[in-house]
Design a protein around this motif. Structure first.
Motif, PDB file in Angstrom:
ATOM      1  N   ASP A 110       1.497  -0.792   0.063  1.00 51.05           N
ATOM      2  CA  ASP A 110       0.022   0.267  -0.465  1.00 51.05           C
ATOM      3  C   ASP A 110       0.599   0.842   0.178  1.00 51.05           C
ATOM      4  N   ARG A 111       0.531   1.958  -1.669  1.00 53.57           N
ATOM      5  CA  ARG A 111       1.357   3.751  -1.268  1.00 53.57           C
ATOM      6  C   ARG A 111       1.078   4.290   0.277  1.00 53.57           C
ATOM      7  N   ALA A 112       0.173   4.249   0.465  1.00 57.49           N
ATOM      8  CA  ALA A 112      -0.545   5.163   1.390  1.00 57.49           C
ATOM      9  C   ALA A 112       0.539   5.324   2.776  1.00 57.49           C
ATOM     10  N   HIS A 130       2.150   8.229   6.618  1.00 55.64           N
ATOM     11  CA  HIS A 130       0.993   8.005   5.825  1.00 55.64           C
ATOM     12  C   HIS A 130       1.553   9.197   4.613  1.00 55.64           C
ATOM     13  N   ARG A 131       1.567   8.109   3.679  1.00 56.10           N
ATOM     14  CA  ARG A 131       2.152   9.573   2.327  1.00 56.10           C
ATOM     15  C   ARG A 131       0.961  10.385   1.657  1.00 56.10           C
ATOM     16  N   LYS A 132       0.894  10.647   1.376  1.00 57.13           N
ATOM     17  CA  LYS A 132      -0.342  12.302   0.409  1.00 57.13           C
ATOM     18  C   LYS A 132       0.161  12.114  -0.732  1.00 57.13           C
ATOM     19  N   GLY A 133       0.990  12.578  -1.166  1.00 53.31           N
ATOM     20  CA  GLY A 133       1.346  12.586  -2.702  1.00 53.31           C
ATOM     21  C   GLY A 133       1.407  14.218  -2.817  1.00 53.31           C
ATOM     22  N   GLU A 138       0.031  11.695  -7.178  1.00 48.31           N
ATOM     23  CA  GLU A 138       0.536  10.509  -6.416  1.00 48.31           C
ATOM     24  C   GLU A 138      -0.517  10.397  -5.430  1.00 48.31           C
ATOM     25  N   GLU A 141      -2.823   7.765  -6.218  1.00 47.20           N
ATOM     26  CA  GLU A 141      -1.585   6.947  -6.354  1.00 47.20           C
ATOM     27  C   GLU A 141      -1.701   6.140  -4.812  1.00 47.20           C
ATOM     28  N   CYS A 142      -1.698   7.520  -4.198  1.00 44.89           N
ATOM     29  CA  CYS A 142      -1.640   7.094  -2.988  1.00 44.89           C
ATOM     30  C   CYS A 142      -3.169   7.063  -1.720  1.00 44.89           C
TER      31      CYS A 142
END
Length: 363
Positions: A110-112, A130-133, A138, A141-142
């Motif tokens: 999971d890219r998030a 946590h990755r928001k982009g 991006e 994707e997240c």
């Protein structure tokens, strides 16, 4: 809230073309005047230094006045500012020798949720966040920082690895909530978060959590059990988003500002209620105005906290973690004649009263 609702909320809170929120318009006017005088000074060779200094002084005073008196809804807008530092910024400016780890060994990656080993100062840690982009691609994707069950399972798997090597865990929280889609529910979203709550509560290494932007609902709880819980000055932490709360209670998203006030989601209220242990100060005008200073403040806090927690024996660390969690929920009720302190069932255990049995005889 559905994914469409999240998108509409993001658009509704987007600053204008110059990157200013609605309540920052007076600041925009002053900065425009400063820019005009600087341009005239360069073009005509006239010295406007006294006027520029005065305007800058007025700008600093006005910025401090506005940001010291933000409403809860305005704080939510600052936490969602598109220029606010996100996880990638903290990784680039704060982490050294970072090595990302992928996958949950069960479904996918999971890219998030980002996990990896690295160094903060001289401290070797496992970082989970946590990755928001930043760009639209991006963000898609997240899932705009909304994690699936495999994201939380990945986080727990890497935490167990950190426990094996006796490395502290640092969690950076920035999400509007866990992903609400059907596929996430089918793969056990609620169970994944519940298992993380249980397992993080007994990790035999120091755990430090910080809300760097949004801290929404179970999505934040999934990596939010720790020994020390901090929040950035203009971040928020809440059981539900203001829009979601307004939709439930008042059947209208227009009541989001009112909901934000009622939820007590800003840092000063959370500290007063004992939900967080520390507020990390942000630069004048918010972290989006000076990301480097914001990152430095967070790094200083993490290094200090990790060194403090390392001094505890593991058994004492776990006991203190347990007591910290059990004591959340204490509040005071003011009555006409007396003031009494009330604790929730989670805070204090009361022994059950012995039951008396009556003998029933047939006639």
């Amino acid at each position: 809230m559905t994914r469409t609702d999240d998108l509409s909320v993001a658009v509704a809170n987007e600053p204008n073309g110059n990157g200013y929120l609605d309540f920052e318009k007076p600041l925009a006017n002053l900065e425009s005047q400063i820019a005009e005088l600087q341009a005239l000074q360069t073009a005509k060779g006239i010295d406007y230094s006294p006027e520029i200094r005065q305007l800058r002084s007025n700008l600093v005073k006005l910025t401090g006045k506005i940001y010291n008196n933000l409403s809860a809804w305005e704080t939510v807008q600052v936490a969602r500012h598109p220029r606010r530092p996100i996880l990638n910024d903290y990784l680039n400016l704060m982490m050294k020798d970072f090595r990302e780890l992928h996958g949950d060994r069960c479904f996918g990656d999971d890219r998030a949720i980002v996990t990896g080993f690295g160094r903060i100062g001289r401290e070797k840690v496992l970082l989970v966040g946590h990755r928001k982009g930043r760009t639209t691609k991006e963000k898609v994707e997240c899932n705009f920082g909304c994690a699936h069950p495999e994201g939380y399972r990945k986080a727990l798997l890497k935490m167990k690895l950190a426990e094996k090597f006796q490395l502290p865990v640092v969690c950076l929280i920035d999400t509007p909530g866990a992903y609400p889609g059907l596929d996430a529910e089918e793969r056990g979203q609620a169970q994944a978060i519940a298992v993380n709550l249980m397992e993080m509560s007994r990790l035999r290494v120091p755990v430090v959590c910080v809300v760097i932007g949004e801290g929404g609902s179970g999505g934040a709880l999934g990596i939010g059990v720790c020994d020390r819980f901090a929040i950035m000055q203009f971040a928020y932490y809440s059981v539900i988003s203001p829009e979601g709360c307004a939709a439930i209670l008042w059947k209208s998203g227009d009541e989001a500002p009112r909901a934000a006030e009622e939820l007590k989601l800003v840092s000063k209220n959370l500290l007063k209620m004992g939900v967080v242990d520390h507020i990390i100060p942000e630069p004048l005008g918010g972290a989006h105005r000076n990301p480097h200073e914001a990152v430095h403040n967070l790094e200083t806090h993490l290094i200090k906290t990790i060194r403090e927690l390392r001094r505890y024996k593991i058994e004492n660390l776990l006991e203190n973690r347990y007591r910290r969690l059990r004591n959340i929920g204490e509040f005071t009720i003011a009555e006409k004649t007396t003031t009494r302190t009330v604790r929730t069932a989670a805070a204090v255990e009361t022994p059950a009263k012995p039951t008396t049995r009556r003998k029933i005889t047939k006639t």
